[in-house]
Design a protein around this motif. Structure first.
Motif, PDB file in Angstrom:
ATOM      1  N   GLY A 136      10.124  -8.983   2.666  1.00 57.79           N
ATOM      2  CA  GLY A 136      10.847  -8.330   1.592  1.00 57.79           C
ATOM      3  C   GLY A 136      11.379  -9.286   0.547  1.00 57.79           C
ATOM      4  O   GLY A 136      11.794  -8.852  -0.518  1.00 57.79           O
ATOM      5  N   ALA A 137      11.374 -10.588   0.787  1.00 52.90           N
ATOM      6  CA  ALA A 137      11.851 -11.529  -0.222  1.00 52.90           C
ATOM      7  C   ALA A 137      10.798 -11.694  -1.294  1.00 52.90           C
ATOM      8  O   ALA A 137       9.629 -11.886  -0.999  1.00 52.90           O
ATOM      9  CB  ALA A 137      12.156 -12.878   0.425  1.00 52.90           C
ATOM     10  N   ALA A 176       1.716  -9.383  -5.330  1.00 57.81           N
ATOM     11  CA  ALA A 176       1.696  -7.921  -5.418  1.00 57.81           C
ATOM     12  C   ALA A 176       3.026  -7.396  -5.932  1.00 57.81           C
ATOM     13  O   ALA A 176       3.076  -6.522  -6.806  1.00 57.81           O
ATOM     14  CB  ALA A 176       1.365  -7.312  -4.056  1.00 57.81           C
ATOM     15  N   LYS A 177       4.119  -7.928  -5.415  1.00 59.74           N
ATOM     16  CA  LYS A 177       5.442  -7.492  -5.866  1.00 59.74           C
ATOM     17  C   LYS A 177       5.690  -7.923  -7.308  1.00 59.74           C
ATOM     18  O   LYS A 177       6.334  -7.200  -8.077  1.00 59.74           O
ATOM     19  CB  LYS A 177       6.518  -8.047  -4.938  1.00 59.74           C
ATOM     20  CG  LYS A 177       6.500  -7.405  -3.566  1.00 59.74           C
ATOM     21  CD  LYS A 177       7.601  -7.944  -2.680  1.00 59.74           C
ATOM     22  CE  LYS A 177       7.580  -7.257  -1.319  1.00 59.74           C
ATOM     23  NZ  LYS A 177       8.623  -7.763  -0.409  1.00 59.74           N
ATOM     24  N   ALA A 190      -3.861  -6.816  -4.933  1.00 58.20           N
ATOM     25  CA  ALA A 190      -3.260  -7.936  -4.218  1.00 58.20           C
ATOM     26  C   ALA A 190      -2.798  -7.541  -2.819  1.00 58.20           C
ATOM     27  O   ALA A 190      -2.855  -8.348  -1.882  1.00 58.20           O
ATOM     28  CB  ALA A 190      -2.086  -8.498  -5.017  1.00 58.20           C
ATOM     29  N   ASN A 191      -2.338  -6.289  -2.691  1.00 59.03           N
ATOM     30  CA  ASN A 191      -1.909  -5.791  -1.377  1.00 59.03           C
ATOM     31  C   ASN A 191      -2.206  -4.296  -1.307  1.00 59.03           C
ATOM     32  O   ASN A 191      -1.404  -3.479  -1.750  1.00 59.03           O
ATOM     33  CB  ASN A 191      -0.417  -6.041  -1.150  1.00 59.03           C
ATOM     34  CG  ASN A 191       0.005  -5.710   0.274  1.00 59.03           C
ATOM     35  OD1 ASN A 191      -0.725  -5.038   1.012  1.00 59.03           O
ATOM     36  ND2 ASN A 191       1.185  -6.152   0.673  1.00 59.03           N
ATOM     37  N   TYR A 218       2.820   1.119  -4.422  1.00 67.38           N
ATOM     38  CA  TYR A 218       2.010   0.696  -5.559  1.00 67.38           C
ATOM     39  C   TYR A 218       1.082   1.825  -6.011  1.00 67.38           C
ATOM     40  O   TYR A 218       0.885   2.028  -7.216  1.00 67.38           O
ATOM     41  CB  TYR A 218       1.192  -0.542  -5.196  1.00 67.38           C
ATOM     42  CG  TYR A 218       2.009  -1.716  -4.696  1.00 67.38           C
ATOM     43  CD1 TYR A 218       3.357  -1.842  -5.032  1.00 67.38           C
ATOM     44  CD2 TYR A 218       1.451  -2.691  -3.870  1.00 67.38           C
ATOM     45  CE1 TYR A 218       4.124  -2.913  -4.565  1.00 67.38           C
ATOM     46  CE2 TYR A 218       2.205  -3.764  -3.416  1.00 67.38           C
ATOM     47  CZ  TYR A 218       3.529  -3.867  -3.760  1.00 67.38           C
ATOM     48  OH  TYR A 218       4.286  -4.924  -3.302  1.00 67.38           O
ATOM     49  N   TYR A 219       0.516   2.550  -5.062  1.00 69.92           N
ATOM     50  CA  TYR A 219      -0.350   3.691  -5.396  1.00 69.92           C
ATOM     51  C   TYR A 219       0.466   4.800  -6.059  1.00 69.92           C
ATOM     52  O   TYR A 219       0.008   5.441  -7.013  1.00 69.92           O
ATOM     53  CB  TYR A 219      -1.037   4.222  -4.135  1.00 69.92           C
ATOM     54  CG  TYR A 219      -2.024   3.260  -3.530  1.00 69.92           C
ATOM     55  CD1 TYR A 219      -3.377   3.325  -3.839  1.00 69.92           C
ATOM     56  CD2 TYR A 219      -1.592   2.271  -2.642  1.00 69.92           C
ATOM     57  CE1 TYR A 219      -4.287   2.435  -3.280  1.00 69.92           C
ATOM     58  CE2 TYR A 219      -2.482   1.368  -2.083  1.00 69.92           C
ATOM     59  CZ  TYR A 219      -3.837   1.450  -2.406  1.00 69.92           C
ATOM     60  OH  TYR A 219      -4.719   0.561  -1.864  1.00 69.92           O
TER      61      TYR A 219
END
Length: 224
Positions: free
Chosen positions: A19-20, A30-31, A59-60, A66-67
């Protein structure tokens, strides 16, 4: 938060807590793409946002959020089929995204398929049996058709599924008052306020329909 940092064959490896976003010089791409997409989306730059969300998915590919975000943009652009595909992927990866089922229903409704819209909402309740918002979404579908009784039934299920949901009690109480079931409605509105006291509109509504002292029984006549 960095747990450890070591050099393996000349390559620096950062071990981070899940989560960081950024830790010890390492960044989750991805984040990063997802955050860039959100910034673009809120700035009204839909195409830039979509491009960033697609990069995040690439990326992930295992994160439902993300979707979902990409689907929101596709829906805003009027690409309902693509949005439905992405919402479906989002719910498969993360069934707890209750808004995805609601948005799927909106897409089906826009395509002229109210039956599929309702089916998507009901699927959301099956995937989230203890989440009031999933049941509230079904109630909203019926409210849009002015079907108050079916809306009431689903709001009752919302309260039962998550008894400590201030939103569920507020929605249920509001509808009950609208249907003429004033005392029951006030009870749920007050329950909502007890769970979440800062609700100016709900407080004003309760004060309007049940002012202080209005529920007190008449005084008994004195007898000798």
């Amino acid at each position: 938060m960095v747990l450890n940092r070591q050099n393996v064959f000349g390559i620096t490896v950062c071990l981070v807590l899940a989560g960081a976003l950024i830790a010890g010089g390492c960044e989750d791409p991805a984040k990063r793409f997802n955050n860039a997409g959100l910034q673009a989306y809120y700035a009204g730059k839909n195409h830039a946002a979509l491009s960033a969300f697609e990069e995040a998915m690439a990326a992930n590919p295992d994160v439902g959020e993300y979707y979902f975000n990409a689907a929101m943009v596709e829906q805003a652009l009027g690409h309902m089929d693509r949005a439905l595909f992405l919402y479906d992927m989002a719910t498969k990866l993360d069934p707890s995204i209750t808004l995805a089922y609601y948005n799927m229903a909106r897409c089906h409704a826009a395509k002229g398929s109210p039956e599929r819209a309702l089916a998507a909402l009901v699927t959301g309740t099956q995937a989230n049996p203890y989440t009031a918002e999933a049941f509230i979404n079904v109630a909203r579908f019926y409210l849009e058709q002015n079907d108050l009784e079916n809306a009431r039934l689903w709001l009752a299920k919302a309260v039962a599924s998550e008894p400590e949901s201030a939103n569920a009690h507020r929605e249920y109480g509001t509808l009950l008052v609208r249907m003429g079931r004033r005392d029951e409605g006030i009870e749920h509105l007050r329950k909502s306020l007890s769970l979440q006291p800062v609700q100016p509109e709900t407080s004003a509504r309760v004060s309007e329909i049940a002012p202080t002292g209005s529920q007190l029984p008449p005084p008994k006549a004195e007898t000798e």
